[in-house]
Design a protein around this motif. Structure first.
Motif, PDB file in Angstrom:
ATOM      1  N   LEU A  87       1.113  -0.832   7.388  1.00  0.00           N
ATOM      2  CA  LEU A  87       1.718  -1.843   8.260  1.00  0.00           C
ATOM      3  C   LEU A  87       1.115  -3.224   8.041  1.00  0.00           C
ATOM      4  O   LEU A  87       1.829  -4.228   8.032  1.00  0.00           O
ATOM      5  CB  LEU A  87       1.599  -1.407   9.725  1.00  0.00           C
ATOM      6  CG  LEU A  87       2.381  -0.141  10.080  1.00  0.00           C
ATOM      7  CD1 LEU A  87       2.101   0.272  11.517  1.00  0.00           C
ATOM      8  CD2 LEU A  87       3.868  -0.336   9.841  1.00  0.00           C
ATOM      9  N   TRP A  88      -0.188  -3.306   7.822  1.00  0.00           N
ATOM     10  CA  TRP A  88      -0.824  -4.599   7.569  1.00  0.00           C
ATOM     11  C   TRP A  88      -0.417  -5.170   6.213  1.00  0.00           C
ATOM     12  O   TRP A  88      -0.391  -6.376   6.028  1.00  0.00           O
ATOM     13  CB  TRP A  88      -2.345  -4.499   7.658  1.00  0.00           C
ATOM     14  CG  TRP A  88      -2.839  -4.523   9.071  1.00  0.00           C
ATOM     15  CD1 TRP A  88      -3.370  -3.485   9.767  1.00  0.00           C
ATOM     16  CD2 TRP A  88      -2.823  -5.630   9.968  1.00  0.00           C
ATOM     17  NE1 TRP A  88      -3.687  -3.860  11.041  1.00  0.00           N
ATOM     18  CE2 TRP A  88      -3.359  -5.193  11.193  1.00  0.00           C
ATOM     19  CE3 TRP A  88      -2.397  -6.942   9.862  1.00  0.00           C
ATOM     20  CZ2 TRP A  88      -3.474  -6.013  12.303  1.00  0.00           C
ATOM     21  CZ3 TRP A  88      -2.521  -7.764  10.975  1.00  0.00           C
ATOM     22  CH2 TRP A  88      -3.058  -7.300  12.167  1.00  0.00           C
ATOM     23  N   SER A  89      -0.102  -4.306   5.262  1.00  0.00           N
ATOM     24  CA  SER A  89       0.306  -4.807   3.949  1.00  0.00           C
ATOM     25  C   SER A  89       1.700  -5.428   3.985  1.00  0.00           C
ATOM     26  O   SER A  89       2.088  -6.144   3.061  1.00  0.00           O
ATOM     27  CB  SER A  89       0.230  -3.693   2.897  1.00  0.00           C
ATOM     28  OG  SER A  89       1.212  -2.708   3.118  1.00  0.00           O
ATOM     29  N   LEU A  90       2.451  -5.176   5.046  1.00  0.00           N
ATOM     30  CA  LEU A  90       3.779  -5.785   5.188  1.00  0.00           C
ATOM     31  C   LEU A  90       3.713  -7.271   5.501  1.00  0.00           C
ATOM     32  O   LEU A  90       4.568  -8.042   5.069  1.00  0.00           O
ATOM     33  CB  LEU A  90       4.562  -5.096   6.317  1.00  0.00           C
ATOM     34  CG  LEU A  90       4.982  -3.656   6.122  1.00  0.00           C
ATOM     35  CD1 LEU A  90       5.608  -3.121   7.396  1.00  0.00           C
ATOM     36  CD2 LEU A  90       5.946  -3.540   4.970  1.00  0.00           C
ATOM     37  N   LEU A  91       2.697  -7.673   6.260  1.00  0.00           N
ATOM     38  CA  LEU A  91       2.650  -9.037   6.787  1.00  0.00           C
ATOM     39  C   LEU A  91       2.692 -10.137   5.728  1.00  0.00           C
ATOM     40  O   LEU A  91       3.483 -11.070   5.864  1.00  0.00           O
ATOM     41  CB  LEU A  91       1.437  -9.208   7.706  1.00  0.00           C
ATOM     42  CG  LEU A  91       1.483  -8.373   8.984  1.00  0.00           C
ATOM     43  CD1 LEU A  91       0.210  -8.575   9.781  1.00  0.00           C
ATOM     44  CD2 LEU A  91       2.701  -8.726   9.809  1.00  0.00           C
ATOM     45  N   ALA A 126       0.871  -1.183   0.000  1.00  0.00           N
ATOM     46  CA  ALA A 126       0.000   0.000   0.000  1.00  0.00           C
ATOM     47  C   ALA A 126       0.909   1.235   0.000  1.00  0.00           C
ATOM     48  O   ALA A 126       2.088   1.129   0.310  1.00  0.00           O
ATOM     49  CB  ALA A 126      -0.880  -0.024   1.251  1.00  0.00           C
ATOM     50  N   PRO A 127       0.371   2.398  -0.358  1.00  0.00           N
ATOM     51  CA  PRO A 127       1.201   3.608  -0.332  1.00  0.00           C
ATOM     52  C   PRO A 127       1.886   3.783   1.023  1.00  0.00           C
ATOM     53  O   PRO A 127       1.285   3.543   2.070  1.00  0.00           O
ATOM     54  CB  PRO A 127       0.200   4.728  -0.596  1.00  0.00           C
ATOM     55  CG  PRO A 127      -0.900   4.070  -1.341  1.00  0.00           C
ATOM     56  CD  PRO A 127      -0.987   2.665  -0.801  1.00  0.00           C
ATOM     57  N   PHE A 128       3.147   4.184   0.980  1.00  0.00           N
ATOM     58  CA  PHE A 128       3.937   4.295   2.204  1.00  0.00           C
ATOM     59  C   PHE A 128       3.333   5.301   3.158  1.00  0.00           C
ATOM     60  O   PHE A 128       2.918   6.387   2.758  1.00  0.00           O
ATOM     61  CB  PHE A 128       5.376   4.708   1.874  1.00  0.00           C
ATOM     62  CG  PHE A 128       6.261   4.730   3.084  1.00  0.00           C
ATOM     63  CD1 PHE A 128       6.832   3.557   3.540  1.00  0.00           C
ATOM     64  CD2 PHE A 128       6.483   5.890   3.780  1.00  0.00           C
ATOM     65  CE1 PHE A 128       7.634   3.559   4.660  1.00  0.00           C
ATOM     66  CE2 PHE A 128       7.281   5.913   4.905  1.00  0.00           C
ATOM     67  CZ  PHE A 128       7.864   4.739   5.350  1.00  0.00           C
ATOM     68  N   GLY A 129       3.297   4.916   4.407  1.00  0.00           N
ATOM     69  CA  GLY A 129       2.797   5.805   5.444  1.00  0.00           C
ATOM     70  C   GLY A 129       2.866   5.112   6.785  1.00  0.00           C
ATOM     71  O   GLY A 129       2.931   3.890   6.871  1.00  0.00           O
TER      72      GLY A 129
END
Length: 117
Positions: free
Chosen positions: A39-43, A30-33
């Motif tokens: 943070l959930w898109s990292l998992l 997701a767009p960085f922020g």
């Protein structure tokens, strides 16, 4: 001295590999922020996780190198990661590399040669 060179090449390759997979992983997020969506898109991102493993391996190897060899010899050898990163940028991201960058790579390699002597 050859052992330091080999260890430095492996450590630099791990470091550059971590950067490559970080770039791959971040391109699918997701767009960085600093928010929950990012943070959930990292998992579930395996490329981001692999970058962490490569960075971790590089750090462990770096700790071994620093403990075993003089810092004045070991630290300049990290610059080999710039060489690997440039080559990776060409291969994986199809970035163009001009003559000045190749001169820079040659100077880095020449510097590592002199440091290792």
């Amino acid at each position: 001295m050859w052992k330091l060179i080999i260890l430095s090449v492996v450590q630099s390759a791990l470091l550059a590999g971590g950067q490559v997979f970080l770039k791959f992983g971040l391109s699918k997020l997701a767009p960085f922020g600093f928010n929950r969506a990012f943070l959930w898109s990292l998992l579930p991102n395996w490329q981001f996780a692999l970058s962490g493993l490569l960075f971790g391996g590089s750090t462990m190897l770096w700790m071994y190198i620093v403990k075993r060899y003089p810092l004045s010899m070991a630290y300049p050898m990290i610059s080999l990661s710039y060489v690997f990163a440039l080559l990776s940028a060409m291969v994986f991201f199809h970035e163009s590399v001009n003559g000045m960058k190749w001169i820079g790579v040659a100077l880095i390699m020449l510097g590592c040669f002199f440091i290792a002597r």
